[in-house]
Design a protein around this motif. Structure first.
Motif, PDB file in Angstrom:
ATOM      1  N   GLU A   1     -21.965 -14.241  19.556  1.00  9.01           N
ATOM      2  CA  GLU A   1     -21.688 -15.136  18.435  1.00  9.01           C
ATOM      3  C   GLU A   1     -22.972 -15.811  17.979  1.00  9.01           C
ATOM      4  N   GLY A   2     -22.909 -16.491  16.824  1.00 15.54           N
ATOM      5  CA  GLY A   2     -24.057 -17.227  16.292  1.00 15.54           C
ATOM      6  C   GLY A   2     -24.311 -16.895  14.841  1.00 15.54           C
ATOM      7  N   ARG A   3     -24.945 -17.824  14.146  1.00 17.75           N
ATOM      8  CA  ARG A   3     -25.258 -17.608  12.737  1.00 17.75           C
ATOM      9  C   ARG A   3     -26.760 -17.479  12.505  1.00 17.75           C
ATOM     10  N   GLY A   4     -27.535 -18.255  13.224  1.00 11.04           N
ATOM     11  CA  GLY A   4     -28.985 -18.193  13.091  1.00 11.04           C
ATOM     12  C   GLY A   4     -29.605 -17.392  14.217  1.00 11.04           C
ATOM     13  N   ALA A   5     -30.869 -16.985  14.026  1.00  8.41           N
ATOM     14  CA  ALA A   5     -31.565 -16.189  15.036  1.00  8.41           C
ATOM     15  C   ALA A   5     -31.650 -16.934  16.365  1.00  8.41           C
TER      16      ALA A   5
ATOM     17  N   GLU B 197     -29.617 -19.240  17.514  1.00 10.78           N
ATOM     18  CA  GLU B 197     -28.291 -19.318  18.131  1.00 10.78           C
ATOM     19  C   GLU B 197     -27.914 -17.994  18.792  1.00 10.78           C
ATOM     20  N   ILE B 198     -28.172 -16.881  18.088  1.00 11.20           N
ATOM     21  CA  ILE B 198     -27.839 -15.566  18.630  1.00 11.20           C
ATOM     22  C   ILE B 198     -28.636 -15.300  19.898  1.00 11.20           C
ATOM     23  N   ALA B 199     -29.941 -15.581  19.862  1.00 13.30           N
ATOM     24  CA  ALA B 199     -30.788 -15.359  21.039  1.00 13.30           C
ATOM     25  C   ALA B 199     -30.336 -16.222  22.204  1.00 13.30           C
ATOM     26  N   ALA B 200     -30.022 -17.484  21.938  1.00 15.24           N
ATOM     27  CA  ALA B 200     -29.589 -18.391  22.999  1.00 15.24           C
ATOM     28  C   ALA B 200     -28.269 -17.926  23.613  1.00 15.24           C
ATOM     29  N   GLU B 201     -27.364 -17.412  22.772  1.00 21.80           N
ATOM     30  CA  GLU B 201     -26.073 -16.940  23.285  1.00 21.80           C
ATOM     31  C   GLU B 201     -26.250 -15.734  24.195  1.00 21.80           C
ATOM     32  N   VAL B 202     -27.108 -14.783  23.800  1.00 22.53           N
ATOM     33  CA  VAL B 202     -27.354 -13.617  24.644  1.00 22.53           C
ATOM     34  C   VAL B 202     -28.025 -14.028  25.952  1.00 22.53           C
ATOM     35  N   GLU B 203     -29.013 -14.902  25.867  1.00 18.50           N
ATOM     36  CA  GLU B 203     -29.717 -15.331  27.077  1.00 18.50           C
ATOM     37  C   GLU B 203     -28.776 -16.064  28.022  1.00 18.50           C
ATOM     38  N   ARG B 204     -27.888 -16.906  27.464  1.00 21.79           N
ATOM     39  CA  ARG B 204     -26.923 -17.599  28.307  1.00 21.79           C
ATOM     40  C   ARG B 204     -25.991 -16.609  29.006  1.00 21.79           C
ATOM     41  N   ALA B 205     -25.533 -15.584  28.246  1.00 25.36           N
ATOM     42  CA  ALA B 205     -24.623 -14.598  28.809  1.00 25.36           C
ATOM     43  C   ALA B 205     -25.291 -13.787  29.920  1.00 25.36           C
ATOM     44  N   VAL B 206     -26.569 -13.461  29.754  1.00 24.26           N
ATOM     45  CA  VAL B 206     -27.298 -12.735  30.789  1.00 24.26           C
ATOM     46  C   VAL B 206     -27.419 -13.592  32.046  1.00 24.26           C
ATOM     47  N   GLY B 207     -27.807 -14.863  31.865  1.00 19.52           N
ATOM     48  CA  GLY B 207     -27.940 -15.750  33.015  1.00 19.52           C
ATOM     49  C   GLY B 207     -26.639 -15.980  33.742  1.00 19.52           C
ATOM     50  N   ALA B 208     -25.504 -15.946  33.002  1.00 16.56           N
ATOM     51  CA  ALA B 208     -24.191 -16.166  33.611  1.00 16.56           C
ATOM     52  C   ALA B 208     -23.595 -14.895  34.188  1.00 16.56           C
ATOM     53  N   GLY B 209     -24.257 -13.762  33.970  1.00 10.23           N
ATOM     54  CA  GLY B 209     -23.741 -12.508  34.476  1.00 10.23           C
ATOM     55  C   GLY B 209     -22.702 -11.854  33.599  1.00 10.23           C
ATOM     56  N   GLU B 210     -22.465 -12.415  32.391  1.00  9.28           N
ATOM     57  CA  GLU B 210     -21.489 -11.830  31.473  1.00  9.28           C
ATOM     58  C   GLU B 210     -22.049 -10.586  30.784  1.00  9.28           C
TER      59      GLU B 210
ATOM     60  N   HIS C 282     -20.940  -7.713  11.948  1.00  6.50           N
ATOM     61  CA  HIS C 282     -19.908  -8.432  12.695  1.00  6.50           C
ATOM     62  C   HIS C 282     -20.040  -9.943  12.505  1.00  6.50           C
ATOM     63  N   LEU C 283     -21.290 -10.432  12.509  1.00  2.11           N
ATOM     64  CA  LEU C 283     -21.520 -11.874  12.396  1.00  2.11           C
ATOM     65  C   LEU C 283     -21.570 -12.356  10.951  1.00  2.11           C
ATOM     66  N   GLY C 284     -21.692 -11.431  10.006  1.00  2.00           N
ATOM     67  CA  GLY C 284     -21.793 -11.810   8.610  1.00  2.00           C
ATOM     68  C   GLY C 284     -23.135 -12.423   8.273  1.00  2.00           C
ATOM     69  N   VAL C 285     -24.213 -11.899   8.881  1.00  2.00           N
ATOM     70  CA  VAL C 285     -25.548 -12.428   8.636  1.00  2.00           C
ATOM     71  C   VAL C 285     -26.450 -11.299   8.180  1.00  2.00           C
ATOM     72  N   ASN C 286     -27.638 -11.653   7.725  1.00  2.00           N
ATOM     73  CA  ASN C 286     -28.620 -10.671   7.304  1.00  2.00           C
ATOM     74  C   ASN C 286     -29.155  -9.922   8.530  1.00  2.00           C
ATOM     75  N   PRO C 287     -29.355  -8.594   8.441  1.00  2.00           N
ATOM     76  CA  PRO C 287     -29.919  -7.857   9.580  1.00  2.00           C
ATOM     77  C   PRO C 287     -31.255  -8.417  10.056  1.00  2.00           C
ATOM     78  N   ASN C 288     -32.020  -9.036   9.152  1.00  2.00           N
ATOM     79  CA  ASN C 288     -33.298  -9.636   9.561  1.00  2.00           C
ATOM     80  C   ASN C 288     -33.088 -10.783  10.543  1.00  2.00           C
ATOM     81  N   THR C 289     -31.942 -11.457  10.433  1.00  2.00           N
ATOM     82  CA  THR C 289     -31.635 -12.546  11.369  1.00  2.00           C
ATOM     83  C   THR C 289     -31.437 -12.001  12.774  1.00  2.00           C
ATOM     84  N   VAL C 290     -30.686 -10.900  12.885  1.00  2.00           N
ATOM     85  CA  VAL C 290     -30.482 -10.285  14.197  1.00  2.00           C
ATOM     86  C   VAL C 290     -31.804  -9.719  14.720  1.00  2.00           C
TER      87      VAL C 290
END
Length: 443
Positions: A8-12, A14-27, A43-51
């Motif tokens: 999840e996330g709208r900004g770059a 936020e997306i990076a923080a969500e992935v990093e949190r999921a990795v640290g949590a083992g998800e 899926h997120l409704g954002v510009n590909p440059n953001t991802v």
């Protein structure tokens, strides 16, 4: 592609923080693929440059890696899941030979040195703008470096050797650059390099240090830096010999733009001579820490190097912590000046314990390595099984996975607290543990 987990996330950020949190949590597990950038953007409704920006941030932090058309995936050992997590719980009544700590009985008393340093501070408090280096510390360190044949260069002081290595790497390299590292090698360094967004290139190690041909291949493949341990290599105990130093210098002569970082890990605890590589390339740094001989809580390392490298390190340091406490610097200088550690006696103590274990293992048909320092490295066919069997026998040892990239399995045994009475029963337990277990296999 990610099963039940949804990014999840709208900004770059936020997306990076969500992935990093999921990795640290083992998800999100090591090696798990991430969705293509356009797919996730839709899926997120954002510009590909953001991802793309989010994935770039994750690569620079050492969380994910990208392999061209194969896409991006969580790193096999991401920076958020450090190798220090690969540890074993010591059973009640068991012996901890996994922690890598020095023998507390061989460490000096710190109170007199800190009292003297505090007295200087009381008489002339350290203020902003004062010289960040203690003159006595620099003088003593430089005299020892001269005696060991380390080239002249400006000094710097950092909070331990890993801090020094990080500062030198970031002074010259950029995310995506490759660093040649010893394999097996120091687990903290193997975590640090990808955490900086850099790539590790393994260089094999034997008792005499890094193998010259492996280094030649690593540099030929594009590695821009080399981190090498001069003595008491962790985990194998390797120590660079005069012949190996000559061979490594010959390789470096063909790659003069390589950033060379030399960690004299065994300073103060070994009795083997130093055969330094320092100065073999245009940019270099030589690091000595107080941790092993004087105590891990003395977060202090002295380094020298070429002018550009040290200027960059000190310049960036001024923008961060500013300096390493002069109180600590003065205390270490006092310890050095007073000869608070009998280095020959310490080296002899570790050598006797190390050699005793290596010899006892050899008598039982087990090959082990431990040329210097406080560790013994034992190659094993079944690392997981060996660690488990030793735990059952009451001995906790470090799994080799903490120290390896491509090298074969092994276990590290820290000999710091071994007594003469421990050697035979430990050797018997290791010999039993390294025998293959019929009918079982481990990944």
């Amino acid at each position: 592609m990610l099963g039940e987990y949804r990014i999840e996330g709208r900004g770059a950020a936020e997306i990076a923080a969500e992935v990093e949190r999921a990795v640290g949590a083992g998800e999100l597990e090591p090696g798990q693929p991430l969705p293509p950038m356009r797919e996730l953007a839709a899926h997120l409704g954002v510009n590909p440059n953001t991802v793309a920006a989010a994935y770039r941030t994750l690569r620079e932090r050492g969380v994910i890696e990208t392999a061209g058309r194969r896409g991006s995936r969580v790193r096999p050992k991401p920076a958020t899941t450090g190798r220090e997590e690969l540890r074993v719980e010591v059973p009640p009544g068991g012996r901890d030979l996994a922690d890598g700590n020095p023998d507390p009985a061989l460490l000096p008393r710190l109170a007199p040195a800190f009292a003297a340093a505090a007295g200087l501070g009381d008489r002339a408090p350290v203020l902003y703008g004062d010289d960040p280096l203690d003159a006595d510390l620099v003088r003593i360190a430089r005299a020892e470096l001269d005696a060991d044949g380390v080239p002249a260069g400006p000094p710097a002081v950092t909070s331990g050797s890993l801090d020094a290595i990080e500062r030198v790497l970031t002074a010259h390299l950029r995310p995506g650059d490759a660093v040649a590292v010893e394999d097996p090698g120091w687990g903290s360094l193997l975590d640090l390099v990808p955490a900086l967004g850099l790539r590790t290139v393994p260089v094999g190690v034997d008792d005499d240090g890094p193998r010259a041909e492996d280094l030649r291949r690593a540099l030929g493949s594009g590695a821009r830096a080399l981190v090498v341990t001069a003595r008491a290599q962790n985990p194998t105990g390797a120590s660079v010999t005069a012949t190996r130093a000559r061979d490594l210098r010959a390789v470096l002569a063909d790659h003069p733009h390589t950033l060379l970082i030399e960690d004299d890990h065994g300073h103060g605890i070994v009795d083997l001579p130093l055969h330094a590589l320092a100065g073999a390339t245009r940019h270099w740094a030589f690091v000595r820490s107080a941790a092993k001989a004087y105590g891990p809580d003395l977060r202090l390392a002295v380094l020298t190097g070429d002018t550009v490298t040290i200027d960059r390190v000190r310049g960036r340091q001024r923008l961060g912590p500013g300096w390493v406490s002069l109180l600590v610097q003065r205390a270490v200088a006092r310890l050095w000046a007073d000869g608070a550690v009998d280095r020959a006696a310490v080296a002899r103590s570790y050598r006797d314990r190390r050699d005793g274990l290596v010899d006892a293992l050899a008598e039982r048909g087990v090959v082990a390595h431990g040329r210097s320092g406080m560790n013994v490295w034992v190659p094993v066919p079944d690392e997981t099984g060996a660690v488990a069997r030793l735990l059952q026998a009451g001995w906790a040892v470090a799994p080799g996975a903490r120290f390896r990239i491509d090298s074969p399995p092994g276990i590290r045994i820290t000999v710091s607290t071994l007594t003469a009475r421990d050697v035979a029963p430990l050797a018997e337990a290791v010999a039993a543990a390294v025998r293959p277990s019929p009918g079982r296999s481990y990944a």
